[in-house]
Design a protein around this motif. Structure first.
Motif, PDB file in Angstrom:
ATOM      1  N   ASP A 136       0.705  -1.056  -0.125  1.00  0.00           N
ATOM      2  CA  ASP A 136       0.048  -0.074  -0.016  1.00  0.00           C
ATOM      3  C   ASP A 136       0.726   1.333  -0.078  1.00  0.00           C
ATOM      4  OD1 ASP A 136      -2.284  -1.549  -0.160  1.00  0.00           O
ATOM      5  OD2 ASP A 136      -2.541  -1.333   2.294  1.00  0.00           O
ATOM      6  N   GLN A 137       0.628   2.340  -0.904  1.00  0.00           N
ATOM      7  CA  GLN A 137       1.250   3.641  -1.051  1.00  0.00           C
ATOM      8  C   GLN A 137       2.720   3.325  -1.223  1.00  0.00           C
ATOM      9  OE1 GLN A 137      -0.606   6.272  -1.193  1.00  0.00           O
ATOM     10  NE2 GLN A 137      -2.599   4.958  -0.611  1.00  0.00           N
ATOM     11  N   MET A 138       3.170   2.283  -1.939  1.00  0.00           N
ATOM     12  CA  MET A 138       4.418   2.004  -2.248  1.00  0.00           C
ATOM     13  C   MET A 138       5.277   3.147  -3.065  1.00  0.00           C
ATOM     14  SD  MET A 138       4.187  -1.388  -4.790  1.00  0.00           S
ATOM     15  CE  MET A 138       5.969  -1.565  -4.602  1.00  0.00           C
ATOM     16  N   THR A 139       4.383   3.969  -3.805  1.00  0.00           N
ATOM     17  CA  THR A 139       5.229   5.207  -4.491  1.00  0.00           C
ATOM     18  C   THR A 139       5.904   6.205  -3.643  1.00  0.00           C
ATOM     19  OG1 THR A 139       3.059   6.053  -4.631  1.00  0.00           O
ATOM     20  CG2 THR A 139       3.672   4.603  -6.419  1.00  0.00           C
ATOM     21  N   ALA A 140       5.047   6.209  -2.281  1.00  0.00           N
ATOM     22  CA  ALA A 140       5.806   7.304  -1.300  1.00  0.00           C
ATOM     23  C   ALA A 140       6.077   8.497  -1.746  1.00  0.00           C
ATOM     24  CB  ALA A 140       7.137   6.527  -0.594  1.00  0.00           C
ATOM     25  N   GLY A 141       5.031   9.195  -2.812  1.00  0.00           N
ATOM     26  CA  GLY A 141       5.308  10.553  -3.219  1.00  0.00           C
ATOM     27  C   GLY A 141       6.202  10.705  -4.376  1.00  0.00           C
ATOM     28  N   ARG A 142       6.586   9.719  -5.092  1.00  0.00           N
ATOM     29  CA  ARG A 142       7.394   9.688  -6.230  1.00  0.00           C
ATOM     30  C   ARG A 142       6.780  10.274  -7.208  1.00  0.00           C
ATOM     31  NH1 ARG A 142       9.137   4.757  -3.846  1.00  0.00           N
ATOM     32  NH2 ARG A 142      11.376   4.292  -3.510  1.00  0.00           N
ATOM     33  N   GLY A 143       5.463   9.956  -7.315  1.00  0.00           N
ATOM     34  CA  GLY A 143       4.591  10.843  -8.488  1.00  0.00           C
ATOM     35  C   GLY A 143       4.823  12.462  -8.332  1.00  0.00           C
ATOM     36  N   PHE A 144       4.526  12.848  -7.239  1.00  0.00           N
ATOM     37  CA  PHE A 144       4.792  14.358  -7.129  1.00  0.00           C
ATOM     38  C   PHE A 144       6.338  14.967  -7.350  1.00  0.00           C
ATOM     39  CE2 PHE A 144       1.140  13.332  -4.631  1.00  0.00           C
ATOM     40  CZ  PHE A 144       0.225  13.977  -4.973  1.00  0.00           C
ATOM     41  N   ILE A 145       7.211  14.016  -6.961  1.00  0.00           N
ATOM     42  CA  ILE A 145       8.467  14.308  -7.317  1.00  0.00           C
ATOM     43  C   ILE A 145       8.723  14.251  -8.773  1.00  0.00           C
ATOM     44  CG2 ILE A 145      11.033  13.349  -7.010  1.00  0.00           C
ATOM     45  CD1 ILE A 145      10.231  12.224  -4.120  1.00  0.00           C
ATOM     46  N   ALA A 146       8.105  13.383  -9.491  1.00  0.00           N
ATOM     47  CA  ALA A 146       8.398  13.243 -10.956  1.00  0.00           C
ATOM     48  C   ALA A 146       7.670  14.544 -11.641  1.00  0.00           C
ATOM     49  CB  ALA A 146       7.550  12.103 -11.492  1.00  0.00           C
ATOM     50  N   VAL A 147       6.839  15.320 -10.854  1.00  0.00           N
ATOM     51  CA  VAL A 147       6.387  16.151 -11.512  1.00  0.00           C
ATOM     52  C   VAL A 147       7.280  17.591 -11.152  1.00  0.00           C
ATOM     53  CG1 VAL A 147       4.276  18.165 -11.079  1.00  0.00           C
ATOM     54  CG2 VAL A 147       3.746  15.737 -11.182  1.00  0.00           C
ATOM     55  N   ALA A 148       7.945  17.455 -10.037  1.00  0.00           N
ATOM     56  CA  ALA A 148       8.899  18.635  -9.978  1.00  0.00           C
ATOM     57  C   ALA A 148      10.274  18.314 -10.797  1.00  0.00           C
ATOM     58  CB  ALA A 148       9.399  18.328  -8.177  1.00  0.00           C
ATOM     59  N   VAL A 149      10.316  17.109 -11.138  1.00  0.00           N
ATOM     60  CA  VAL A 149      11.747  16.782 -11.985  1.00  0.00           C
ATOM     61  C   VAL A 149      11.216  17.359 -13.474  1.00  0.00           C
ATOM     62  CG1 VAL A 149      12.437  14.891 -13.270  1.00  0.00           C
ATOM     63  CG2 VAL A 149      12.433  14.877 -10.891  1.00  0.00           C
ATOM     64  N   VAL A 150       9.991  17.271 -13.768  1.00  0.00           N
ATOM     65  CA  VAL A 150       9.592  17.779 -15.140  1.00  0.00           C
ATOM     66  C   VAL A 150       9.757  19.348 -15.221  1.00  0.00           C
ATOM     67  CG1 VAL A 150       7.671  18.048 -16.842  1.00  0.00           C
ATOM     68  CG2 VAL A 150       7.997  15.859 -15.467  1.00  0.00           C
TER      69      VAL A 150
END
Length: 313
Positions: A226-240
């Motif tokens: 559960d919740q294994m992404t641990a915020g990586r999706g939002f970090i990816a947006v910051a990377v973009v």
């Protein structure tokens, strides 16, 4: 300090950094397409979680990791269609829609996992992708074990950087994406279907997001959590945003965050005298600092987050 400065520690750190940056890089590459077309998809975290579940379930029930990868991509595309419908057809507020997608994705992935596997003392697992040692190149000092002794999904991510850069900058399709993101009315007047391009770009972002999630469940770990992404999706947006929508810069940005994550894990392992809470927060603090430092300088597409309606003047 002797452990930190040792060659073995540095090689292990860099190798782990490349591996940990891969899910962020894959998600960022897809988000570049999405944002270049003028859509902000903050539901990336939910898409990644759905892809992680889909990839794991596909691999578990078929016994084939590549089928799991294919399932994760399909799940990512189908789930991203909700975001495309909300942002392009309904013209809903993209920030609110993306936030709802994140909540929905996390909850739905957990629900489906419980339905498929029930509640067990030990979570089900699959045999994750094995590292592939590339002959000759893997023997290069330091660089060899860092770049050329990774699993197939890492190599796929690195190849995708070049492919995305060529598609966006050297093809007619890439030109249409940029035109739709910068001036959709002008693009429409030239016969470019703004709605179709934006739908396709959100779906491409979903495919990469699903693949990113699959990397976490069957390419990095060997199970779904559960919740294994641990915020990586939002970090990816910051990377973009950090990369200014350039795939090559996204590669560098993802590596920075992967390095921060790998570093905090290694420092905890060797018992470095720093509170572990600070080390855990390090990647997220870095995300905040990056966004603050570049937010004023970033040149967003002119029609970024602006819904297009052909009937409006």
């Amino acid at each position: 300090m002797e452990k930190i400065l040792s060659t073995a520690f540095i090689i292990s750190l860099l190798e782990s950094s490349v591996r940990m940056s891969t899910p962020i890089l894959l998600a960022a590459l897809g988000e570049i397409y999405t944002q270049r077309s003028g859509i902000l998809n903050l539901g990336l975290e939910g898409i990644m979680l759905m892809g992680a579940f889909g990839g794991f379930a596909g691999a578990y029930f078929t016994g084939n990791l590549w089928i799991g990868v294919l399932v994760s991509i399909i799940v990512g595309i189908l789930f991203s269609l909700i975001m495309a419908f909300l942002s392009v057809t309904v013209r809903a507020n993209q920030v609110i829609a993306g936030t709802a997608m994140t909540i929905l994705g996390g909850g739905l992935a957990t629900f489906l996992f419980r339905m498929a596997f029930g509640i067990q003392k030990l979570p089900p697992s699959v045999e994750a992708f094995k590292s592939i040692e590339i002959p000759v190149l893997s023997k290069i000092p330091i660089l060899g074990p860092v770049l050329f002794n990774q699993n197939a999904l890492v190599y796929l991510a690195l190849i995708s950087v070049v492919v995305c850069a060529v598609v966006l900058e050297k093809t007619t399709f890439g030109l249409k994406i940029r035109a739709v993101g910068e001036h959709p009315k002008a693009a429409d007047s030239k016969g470019i279907n703004v709605y179709s391009i934006r739908y396709i770009c959100v779906m491409i972002g979903g495919a990469f997001g699903g693949l990113s999630g699959a990397f976490l469940s069957i390419g990095f770990m060997n199970t779904y959590l559960d919740q294994m992404t641990a915020g990586r999706g939002f970090i990816a947006v910051a990377v973009v945003i950090f990369s200014r929508w350039n795939p090559y810069r996204a590669l560098g940005g993802a590596f920075v965050f992967g390095f921060a994550n790998a570093l905090q894990l290694r420092l905890q392992t060797i018992g470095f005298p720093v509170p572990h809470q600070f080390l855990l927060a390090l990647p997220y603090l870095l995300t905040i600092l990056v966004l603050i430092s570049i937010s004023k300088k970033a040149e967003f597409p002119s029609a970024f987050t602006v819904a297009y309606n052909r009937g409006e003047r």
